[in-house]
Scaffold this motif. Structure first.
Motif, PDB file in Angstrom:
ATOM      1  N   ALA A  96       0.866  -1.180   0.000  1.00 61.08           N
ATOM      2  CA  ALA A  96       0.000   0.000   0.000  1.00 61.08           C
ATOM      3  C   ALA A  96       0.904   1.233   0.000  1.00 61.08           C
ATOM      4  O   ALA A  96       1.513   1.556   1.013  1.00 61.08           O
ATOM      5  N   ARG A  97       1.024   1.888  -1.138  1.00 60.21           N
ATOM      6  CA  ARG A  97       1.901   3.054  -1.277  1.00 60.21           C
ATOM      7  C   ARG A  97       1.221   4.120  -2.108  1.00 60.21           C
ATOM      8  O   ARG A  97       0.333   3.835  -2.913  1.00 60.21           O
ATOM      9  N   ASP A  98       1.700   5.336  -1.956  1.00 58.25           N
ATOM     10  CA  ASP A  98       1.222   6.429  -2.793  1.00 58.25           C
ATOM     11  C   ASP A  98       1.935   6.391  -4.134  1.00 58.25           C
ATOM     12  O   ASP A  98       3.146   6.150  -4.205  1.00 58.25           O
ATOM     13  N   VAL A  99       1.155   6.635  -5.190  1.00 58.71           N
ATOM     14  CA  VAL A  99       1.654   6.666  -6.558  1.00 58.71           C
ATOM     15  C   VAL A  99       1.310   8.031  -7.137  1.00 58.71           C
ATOM     16  O   VAL A  99       0.200   8.526  -6.935  1.00 58.71           O
ATOM     17  N   VAL A 100       2.258   8.632  -7.845  1.00 59.42           N
ATOM     18  CA  VAL A 100       2.009   9.911  -8.510  1.00 59.42           C
ATOM     19  C   VAL A 100       2.535   9.855  -9.940  1.00 59.42           C
ATOM     20  O   VAL A 100       3.494   9.140 -10.237  1.00 59.42           O
ATOM     21  N   VAL A 101       1.879  10.604 -10.823  1.00 62.26           N
ATOM     22  CA  VAL A 101       2.384  10.730 -12.185  1.00 62.26           C
ATOM     23  C   VAL A 101       3.570  11.684 -12.142  1.00 62.26           C
ATOM     24  O   VAL A 101       3.520  12.734 -11.498  1.00 62.26           O
ATOM     25  N   ALA A 102       4.658  11.305 -12.799  1.00 62.56           N
ATOM     26  CA  ALA A 102       5.855  12.144 -12.844  1.00 62.56           C
ATOM     27  C   ALA A 102       5.969  12.862 -14.184  1.00 62.56           C
ATOM     28  O   ALA A 102       6.358  14.024 -14.237  1.00 62.56           O
ATOM     29  N   GLU A 103       5.642  12.176 -15.261  1.00 65.34           N
ATOM     30  CA  GLU A 103       5.697  12.751 -16.606  1.00 65.34           C
ATOM     31  C   GLU A 103       4.601  12.105 -17.436  1.00 65.34           C
ATOM     32  O   GLU A 103       4.275  10.932 -17.232  1.00 65.34           O
ATOM     33  N   ALA A 104       4.068  12.869 -18.392  1.00 59.74           N
ATOM     34  CA  ALA A 104       3.072  12.308 -19.303  1.00 59.74           C
ATOM     35  C   ALA A 104       3.057  13.107 -20.593  1.00 59.74           C
ATOM     36  O   ALA A 104       3.197  14.329 -20.579  1.00 59.74           O
ATOM     37  N   SER A 105       2.908  12.401 -21.700  1.00 58.42           N
ATOM     38  CA  SER A 105       2.763  13.058 -23.000  1.00 58.42           C
ATOM     39  C   SER A 105       1.833  12.208 -23.858  1.00 58.42           C
ATOM     40  O   SER A 105       1.716  10.996 -23.650  1.00 58.42           O
ATOM     41  N   GLN A 106       1.173  12.868 -24.789  1.00 54.07           N
ATOM     42  CA  GLN A 106       0.226  12.185 -25.650  1.00 54.07           C
ATOM     43  C   GLN A 106       0.468  12.582 -27.098  1.00 54.07           C
ATOM     44  O   GLN A 106       0.862  13.718 -27.380  1.00 54.07           O
ATOM     45  N   ARG A 107       0.179  11.638 -27.983  1.00 56.10           N
ATOM     46  CA  ARG A 107       0.168  11.893 -29.430  1.00 56.10           C
ATOM     47  C   ARG A 107      -1.219  11.533 -29.917  1.00 56.10           C
ATOM     48  O   ARG A 107      -1.651  10.388 -29.789  1.00 56.10           O
ATOM     49  N   PHE A 108      -1.915  12.512 -30.473  1.00 57.68           N
ATOM     50  CA  PHE A 108      -3.249  12.296 -31.015  1.00 57.68           C
ATOM     51  C   PHE A 108      -3.097  11.944 -32.486  1.00 57.68           C
ATOM     52  O   PHE A 108      -2.586  12.748 -33.272  1.00 57.68           O
ATOM     53  N   LEU A 109      -3.516  10.740 -32.861  1.00 57.36           N
ATOM     54  CA  LEU A 109      -3.254  10.219 -34.196  1.00 57.36           C
ATOM     55  C   LEU A 109      -4.479  10.232 -35.108  1.00 57.36           C
ATOM     56  O   LEU A 109      -4.333  10.294 -36.330  1.00 57.36           O
ATOM     57  N   ALA A 110      -5.663  10.141 -34.536  1.00 58.61           N
ATOM     58  CA  ALA A 110      -6.911  10.124 -35.314  1.00 58.61           C
ATOM     59  C   ALA A 110      -8.039  10.523 -34.377  1.00 58.61           C
ATOM     60  O   ALA A 110      -7.950  10.315 -33.166  1.00 58.61           O
ATOM     61  N   PRO A 111      -9.116  11.097 -34.924  1.00 52.49           N
ATOM     62  CA  PRO A 111     -10.238  11.458 -34.051  1.00 52.49           C
ATOM     63  C   PRO A 111     -10.926  10.220 -33.482  1.00 52.49           C
ATOM     64  O   PRO A 111     -10.993   9.183 -34.136  1.00 52.49           O
ATOM     65  N   VAL A 112     -11.422  10.355 -32.259  1.00 54.55           N
ATOM     66  CA  VAL A 112     -12.188   9.290 -31.618  1.00 54.55           C
ATOM     67  C   VAL A 112     -13.648   9.546 -31.980  1.00 54.55           C
ATOM     68  O   VAL A 112     -14.226  10.551 -31.581  1.00 54.55           O
ATOM     69  N   THR A 113     -14.238   8.627 -32.754  1.00 55.18           N
ATOM     70  CA  THR A 113     -15.572   8.842 -33.313  1.00 55.18           C
ATOM     71  C   THR A 113     -16.635   7.901 -32.771  1.00 55.18           C
ATOM     72  O   THR A 113     -17.791   7.960 -33.199  1.00 55.18           O
ATOM     73  N   GLY A 114     -16.254   7.023 -31.859  1.00 56.33           N
ATOM     74  CA  GLY A 114     -17.208   6.084 -31.272  1.00 56.33           C
ATOM     75  C   GLY A 114     -16.650   5.567 -29.957  1.00 56.33           C
ATOM     76  O   GLY A 114     -15.575   5.987 -29.513  1.00 56.33           O
ATOM     77  N   ASP A 115     -17.397   4.659 -29.323  1.00 54.33           N
ATOM     78  CA  ASP A 115     -16.903   4.053 -28.088  1.00 54.33           C
ATOM     79  C   ASP A 115     -15.531   3.444 -28.364  1.00 54.33           C
ATOM     80  O   ASP A 115     -15.212   3.081 -29.505  1.00 54.33           O
ATOM     81  N   TYR A 116     -14.714   3.325 -27.338  1.00 57.83           N
ATOM     82  CA  TYR A 116     -13.319   2.971 -27.550  1.00 57.83           C
ATOM     83  C   TYR A 116     -12.787   2.152 -26.381  1.00 57.83           C
ATOM     84  O   TYR A 116     -13.446   1.999 -25.362  1.00 57.83           O
ATOM     85  N   HIS A 117     -11.585   1.614 -26.581  1.00 55.53           N
ATOM     86  CA  HIS A 117     -10.914   0.941 -25.466  1.00 55.53           C
ATOM     87  C   HIS A 117      -9.502   1.503 -25.327  1.00 55.53           C
ATOM     88  O   HIS A 117      -8.915   1.989 -26.283  1.00 55.53           O
ATOM     89  N   LEU A 118      -9.038   1.428 -24.107  1.00 57.02           N
ATOM     90  CA  LEU A 118      -7.748   1.979 -23.725  1.00 57.02           C
ATOM     91  C   LEU A 118      -6.958   0.870 -23.050  1.00 57.02           C
ATOM     92  O   LEU A 118      -7.459   0.218 -22.129  1.00 57.02           O
ATOM     93  N   ALA A 119      -5.737   0.623 -23.517  1.00 56.26           N
ATOM     94  CA  ALA A 119      -4.883  -0.417 -22.953  1.00 56.26           C
ATOM     95  C   ALA A 119      -3.600   0.204 -22.419  1.00 56.26           C
ATOM     96  O   ALA A 119      -2.999   1.053 -23.069  1.00 56.26           O
ATOM     97  N   CYS A 120      -3.189  -0.235 -21.235  1.00 57.43           N
ATOM     98  CA  CYS A 120      -1.983   0.270 -20.579  1.00 57.43           C
ATOM     99  C   CYS A 120      -1.078  -0.909 -20.260  1.00 57.43           C
ATOM    100  O   CYS A 120      -1.538  -1.929 -19.726  1.00 57.43           O
ATOM    101  N   ARG A 121       0.199  -0.724 -20.562  1.00 60.54           N
ATOM    102  CA  ARG A 121       1.190  -1.769 -20.269  1.00 60.54           C
ATOM    103  C   ARG A 121       2.551  -1.112 -20.059  1.00 60.54           C
ATOM    104  O   ARG A 121       2.753   0.030 -20.481  1.00 60.54           O
TER     105      ARG A 121
END
Length: 169
Positions: A96-121
């Protein structure tokens, strides 16, 4: 009845699963209480298999003025999902520990036009082992994650992020 969240007051931690598989529905309910905006994000299904955390999301609550996915909402979702990945990884190990985001960046490649899924690894396959080693050696550590958002078969957004596990207080 739950009290509304107050600024500056930490939300109580969810008890660790203690050797049992994580109840992802209970985790999602807790997350919705701990971070009030989660209720508005349209997360409908959460799965965690191997090193991949996947969410199904509805587009309707995340629309922009053009009728496609609002970049700010999508960015919030990728950041939150990475935080959840690290938190769940720690919980699987009874930590049980605290987690914080340190850095984040995004690249938008195409418009999101419907329901979607997001995968993290993990960005690198050895990332979890390196995090475990840092936690054992120094009591803190970081891990790089990648989130990919798909609308159907189309990759619409790719995010890169780094999360820090803070030392025990």
């Amino acid at each position: 009845m739950n009290m509304p969240r107050q600024p500056g007051v930490p939300h109580p931690r969810l008890p660790l699963p203690e050797g049992q598989p994580e109840d992802l529905a209970a985790f999602h309910r807790w997350l919705s209480e701990a971070i009030p905006m989660v209720k508005a994000l349209g997360i409908s299904n959460v799965t965690h298999q191997g090193d991949t955390l996947t969410w199904q999301l509805a587009l309707a609550p995340n629309l922009n003025d053009k009728g496609t996915g609002f970049g700010g909402a999508l960015t919030a979702q990728t950041t939150l999902q990475g935080w959840c990945w690290v938190t769940l990884w720690l919980r699987e190990r009874g930590i049980a520990r605290d987690v914080v985001v340190a850095e984040a960046s995004q690249r938008f490649l195409a418009p999101v036009t419907g329901d979607y899924h997001l995968a993290c690894r993990p960005t690198e396959s050895e990332g979890p082992a390196q995090l475990a080693n840092k936690l054992a050696e120094r009591g803190k550590g970081r891990i790089a994650l990648t989130q990919q958002l798909y609308c159907g078969e189309t990759l619409c957004l790719e995010a890169s992020s780094s999360y820090a596990v803070l030392p025990q207080s």
